[in-house]
Design a protein around this motif. Structure first.
Motif, PDB file in Angstrom:
ATOM      1  N   SER A 257       0.846  -1.194   0.000  1.00  0.00           N
ATOM      2  CA  SER A 257       0.000   0.000   0.000  1.00  0.00           C
ATOM      3  C   SER A 257       0.879   1.240   0.000  1.00  0.00           C
ATOM      4  N   ASN A 258       0.240   2.399   0.138  1.00  0.00           N
ATOM      5  CA  ASN A 258       0.964   3.660   0.306  1.00  0.00           C
ATOM      6  C   ASN A 258       0.384   4.406   1.498  1.00  0.00           C
ATOM      7  N   VAL A 259       1.026   5.483   1.889  1.00  0.00           N
ATOM      8  CA  VAL A 259       0.618   6.151   3.117  1.00  0.00           C
ATOM      9  C   VAL A 259      -0.737   6.836   2.976  1.00  0.00           C
ATOM     10  N   GLU A 260      -1.108   7.215   1.745  1.00  0.00           N
ATOM     11  CA  GLU A 260      -2.425   7.817   1.540  1.00  0.00           C
ATOM     12  C   GLU A 260      -3.525   6.805   1.821  1.00  0.00           C
ATOM     13  N   ASP A 261      -3.371   5.591   1.309  1.00  0.00           N
ATOM     14  CA  ASP A 261      -4.363   4.543   1.571  1.00  0.00           C
ATOM     15  C   ASP A 261      -4.373   4.125   3.033  1.00  0.00           C
ATOM     16  N   LEU A 262      -3.193   4.044   3.648  1.00  0.00           N
ATOM     17  CA  LEU A 262      -3.149   3.679   5.065  1.00  0.00           C
ATOM     18  C   LEU A 262      -3.859   4.728   5.905  1.00  0.00           C
ATOM     19  N   ALA A 263      -3.674   5.998   5.569  1.00  0.00           N
ATOM     20  CA  ALA A 263      -4.385   7.050   6.281  1.00  0.00           C
ATOM     21  C   ALA A 263      -5.893   6.926   6.080  1.00  0.00           C
ATOM     22  N   ARG A 264      -6.297   6.537   4.879  1.00  0.00           N
ATOM     23  CA  ARG A 264      -7.723   6.335   4.607  1.00  0.00           C
ATOM     24  C   ARG A 264      -8.280   5.231   5.510  1.00  0.00           C
ATOM     25  N   PHE A 265      -7.513   4.153   5.664  1.00  0.00           N
ATOM     26  CA  PHE A 265      -7.932   3.064   6.553  1.00  0.00           C
ATOM     27  C   PHE A 265      -7.982   3.543   8.002  1.00  0.00           C
ATOM     28  N   ALA A 266      -6.944   4.252   8.440  1.00  0.00           N
ATOM     29  CA  ALA A 266      -6.900   4.735   9.818  1.00  0.00           C
ATOM     30  C   ALA A 266      -8.076   5.657  10.109  1.00  0.00           C
ATOM     31  N   CYS A 267      -8.398   6.546   9.169  1.00  0.00           N
ATOM     32  CA  CYS A 267      -9.539   7.448   9.349  1.00  0.00           C
ATOM     33  C   CYS A 267     -10.848   6.676   9.460  1.00  0.00           C
ATOM     34  N   ALA A 268     -10.943   5.567   8.725  1.00  0.00           N
ATOM     35  CA  ALA A 268     -12.182   4.781   8.724  1.00  0.00           C
ATOM     36  C   ALA A 268     -12.420   4.080  10.056  1.00  0.00           C
ATOM     37  N   GLU A 269     -11.410   4.058  10.913  1.00  0.00           N
ATOM     38  CA  GLU A 269     -11.597   3.454  12.233  1.00  0.00           C
ATOM     39  C   GLU A 269     -12.034   4.474  13.277  1.00  0.00           C
ATOM     40  N   MET A 270     -12.329   5.695  12.844  1.00  0.00           N
ATOM     41  CA  MET A 270     -12.808   6.732  13.764  1.00  0.00           C
ATOM     42  C   MET A 270     -13.926   7.530  13.086  1.00  0.00           C
ATOM     43  N   THR A 271     -14.564   8.387  13.818  1.00  0.00           N
ATOM     44  CA  THR A 271     -15.601   9.252  13.267  1.00  0.00           C
ATOM     45  C   THR A 271     -14.981  10.221  12.262  1.00  0.00           C
ATOM     46  N   GLY A 272     -15.640  10.407  11.135  1.00  0.00           N
ATOM     47  CA  GLY A 272     -15.104  11.231  10.069  1.00  0.00           C
ATOM     48  C   GLY A 272     -15.336  12.713  10.278  1.00  0.00           C
ATOM     49  N   PRO A 273     -14.810  13.563   9.381  1.00  0.00           N
ATOM     50  CA  PRO A 273     -14.919  15.019   9.527  1.00  0.00           C
ATOM     51  C   PRO A 273     -16.347  15.527   9.448  1.00  0.00           C
ATOM     52  N   ASP A 274     -17.199  14.808   8.752  1.00  0.00           N
ATOM     53  CA  ASP A 274     -18.614  15.177   8.672  1.00  0.00           C
ATOM     54  C   ASP A 274     -19.477  14.210   9.458  1.00  0.00           C
ATOM     55  N   ASP A 275     -18.884  13.681  10.533  1.00  0.00           N
ATOM     56  CA  ASP A 275     -19.546  12.741  11.441  1.00  0.00           C
ATOM     57  C   ASP A 275     -19.894  11.410  10.780  1.00  0.00           C
ATOM     58  N   GLU A 276     -19.149  11.062   9.724  1.00  0.00           N
ATOM     59  CA  GLU A 276     -19.310   9.722   9.154  1.00  0.00           C
ATOM     60  C   GLU A 276     -18.957   8.700  10.227  1.00  0.00           C
ATOM     61  N   PRO A 277     -19.716   7.618  10.319  1.00  0.00           N
ATOM     62  CA  PRO A 277     -19.503   6.660  11.413  1.00  0.00           C
ATOM     63  C   PRO A 277     -18.243   5.832  11.211  1.00  0.00           C
ATOM     64  N   PRO A 278     -17.583   5.433  12.289  1.00  0.00           N
ATOM     65  CA  PRO A 278     -16.473   4.481  12.164  1.00  0.00           C
ATOM     66  C   PRO A 278     -16.933   3.232  11.410  1.00  0.00           C
ATOM     67  N   GLY A 279     -16.052   2.732  10.562  1.00  0.00           N
ATOM     68  CA  GLY A 279     -16.408   1.604   9.708  1.00  0.00           C
ATOM     69  C   GLY A 279     -16.864   2.036   8.343  1.00  0.00           C
ATOM     70  N   ARG A 280     -17.343   3.289   8.241  1.00  0.00           N
ATOM     71  CA  ARG A 280     -17.759   3.896   6.979  1.00  0.00           C
ATOM     72  C   ARG A 280     -18.765   3.041   6.205  1.00  0.00           C
ATOM     73  N   GLY A 281     -19.529   2.223   6.927  1.00  0.00           N
ATOM     74  CA  GLY A 281     -20.522   1.380   6.273  1.00  0.00           C
ATOM     75  C   GLY A 281     -19.955   0.109   5.674  1.00  0.00           C
ATOM     76  N   VAL A 282     -18.629  -0.006   5.657  1.00  0.00           N
ATOM     77  CA  VAL A 282     -18.010  -1.249   5.161  1.00  0.00           C
ATOM     78  C   VAL A 282     -18.157  -2.334   6.217  1.00  0.00           C
ATOM     79  N   ILE A 283     -17.857  -1.989   7.470  1.00  0.00           N
ATOM     80  CA  ILE A 283     -18.253  -2.801   8.613  1.00  0.00           C
ATOM     81  C   ILE A 283     -18.944  -1.869   9.603  1.00  0.00           C
ATOM     82  N   SER A 284     -19.619  -2.412  10.580  1.00  0.00           N
ATOM     83  CA  SER A 284     -20.470  -1.621  11.463  1.00  0.00           C
ATOM     84  C   SER A 284     -19.674  -0.913  12.553  1.00  0.00           C
ATOM     85  N   VAL A 285     -20.313   0.079  13.160  1.00  0.00           N
ATOM     86  CA  VAL A 285     -19.727   0.763  14.315  1.00  0.00           C
ATOM     87  C   VAL A 285     -19.451  -0.245  15.423  1.00  0.00           C
ATOM     88  N   GLU A 286     -20.375  -1.192  15.602  1.00  0.00           N
ATOM     89  CA  GLU A 286     -20.196  -2.204  16.643  1.00  0.00           C
ATOM     90  C   GLU A 286     -18.955  -3.054  16.386  1.00  0.00           C
TER      91      GLU A 286
END
Length: 370
Positions: A257-286
């Motif tokens: 991978s590259n650092v841009e994609d890794l950052a995308r993954f890391a961001c997806a494990e937390m709430t997003g800038p517009d309150d997107e839920p962790p998991g981003r719908g790919v997996i659940s918040v739970e």
């Protein structure tokens, strides 16, 4: 914070690279649930003098385990996997060898947190010209004997060739559920589990269900991605350029991978800038809550207490929970860490076996400036 740390990096990272004899590093910082800095310092290849950029490809090494954990939770959410069922209920191509312990206690939940008592901490990989074993061969310890290529590979690690290191089967060596014993072998069992349940290759399943839905278009568990024109060259502790050794045990350490994609993954494990839920719908918040909740004490390093979590490690910085994982294949050192409550994080990819001192300094300064 981002501006101050970015300024610090611009002023100090080039000197750190020179002082530590490291060719290059790609860095991402996260603020407010999104990447605030994406860039590189130094070179991806000394001979070509090719600079590191946010798009430069690296082996992510054991950070692969964090990404693999998403694949396991995808199967759970699809109702195809019970985390607490004996893992052998799902396996047909390979079985755990006999041991003195109760194999029914070896579950996906425990394998994710290195609590299943399984053997083989990690894999050194294979020279590109070396025949790649199958998953079953890895698990059975039925890998080809060392030849002159692998002997040279051992020397690249500054080690004597260990003929028997990976020529023993993955087995249950300790009582399941009682302690954390880091096990790349356990994640190879999870890799086989994904293939058995999904009917797809591990690489194909992860691409279809996790990487592509997250928009990680530059990431792949397929070794062929090593032909990417902007793939960094790895270097050993003596500064010798190395082949890109591949990990046949992909779930344990084979993600490119590259650092841009890794950052995308890391961001997806937390709430997003517009309150997107962790998991981003790919997996659940739970599922994210499960993957980032500490399960058992693991070790203390420089005064920090680390706890194992499914696919991750957890510690605290001044009372704030930090979720992270490191990686170390030959010629590569990697780390990502997030503070989900603060929506902050850092990702560091280095093309040198000397990289640990660099990422530790970067994380220390980053944490101090938060």
């Amino acid at each position: 914070m981002p501006e101050n740390f970015t300024q610090w990096m611009q002023e100090h990272v080039p000197t750190l690279l020179e002082d530590l004899h490291i060719p290059g590093v790609a860095i991402a910082t996260i603020d407010g649930g999104k990447a605030s800095f994406l860039g590189g310092f130094g070179v991806a290849d000394l001979e070509q003098n090719r600079p590191v950029t946010a798009g430069t490809q690296f082996q992510l090494a054991s950070i692969s385990k964090s990404v693999t954990s998403w694949g396991i939770m995808k199967l759970v959410e699809q109702g195809r996997l019970d985390l607490d069922a004996p893992v052998e209920n799902y396996l047909h191509r390979w079985r755990l060898p006999p041991s003195e312990f109760d194999h029914s206690l070896v579950t996906a939940r425990r394998l994710l947190s290195h609590m299943a008592g399984t053997s083989l901490p990690g894999f050194k990989g294979y020279h590109p010209r070396f025949p790649e074993p199958t998953l079953e061969q890895i698990l059975q310890g039925d890998v080809p004997p060392l030849d002159e290529i692998q002997i040279q590979y051992a020397k690249d690690w500054n080690e004597e060739p260990d003929i028997d290191r990976e020529r023993v089967p993955v087995c249950v060596m300790y009582p399941p559920g009682e302690q954390t014993i880091y096990s790349g072998g356990g994640f190879t069992i999870l890799e086989l589990l994904i293939e058995e349940i999904s009917g797809l290759s591990f690489s194909e399943f992860m691409q279809r269900e996790i990487l592509s839905p997250l928009g990680m278009s530059s990431s792949s568990f397929v070794y062929a991605q090593n032909t990417h024109p902007d793939f960094a060259t790895p270097y050993n502790e003596q500064g010798k350029a190395l082949p890109r050794y591949r990990l046949a045990a992909r779930a344990a350490g084979g993600l490119n991978s590259n650092v841009e994609d890794l950052a995308r993954f890391a961001c997806a494990e937390m709430t997003g800038p517009d309150d997107e839920p962790p998991g981003r719908g790919v997996i659940s918040v739970e599922s994210i809550d499960f993957l980032t909740t500490p399960v058992m004490y693991s070790e203390t390093v420089e005064g920090l207490e680390f706890y194992a979590a499914p696919g991750h490690y957890i510690f605290e910085i001044d009372g704030t929970t930090c979720v992270h994982h490191t990686g170390g294949n030959i010629g590569w050192r990697t780390v990502y860490a997030t503070l989900p409550e603060a929506r902050a994080g850092i990702c560091v990819l280095i093309n040198s076996s000397l990289g640990n001192d660099l990422w530790m300094q970067l994380m220390k300064i980053w944490a101090e400036q938060l």
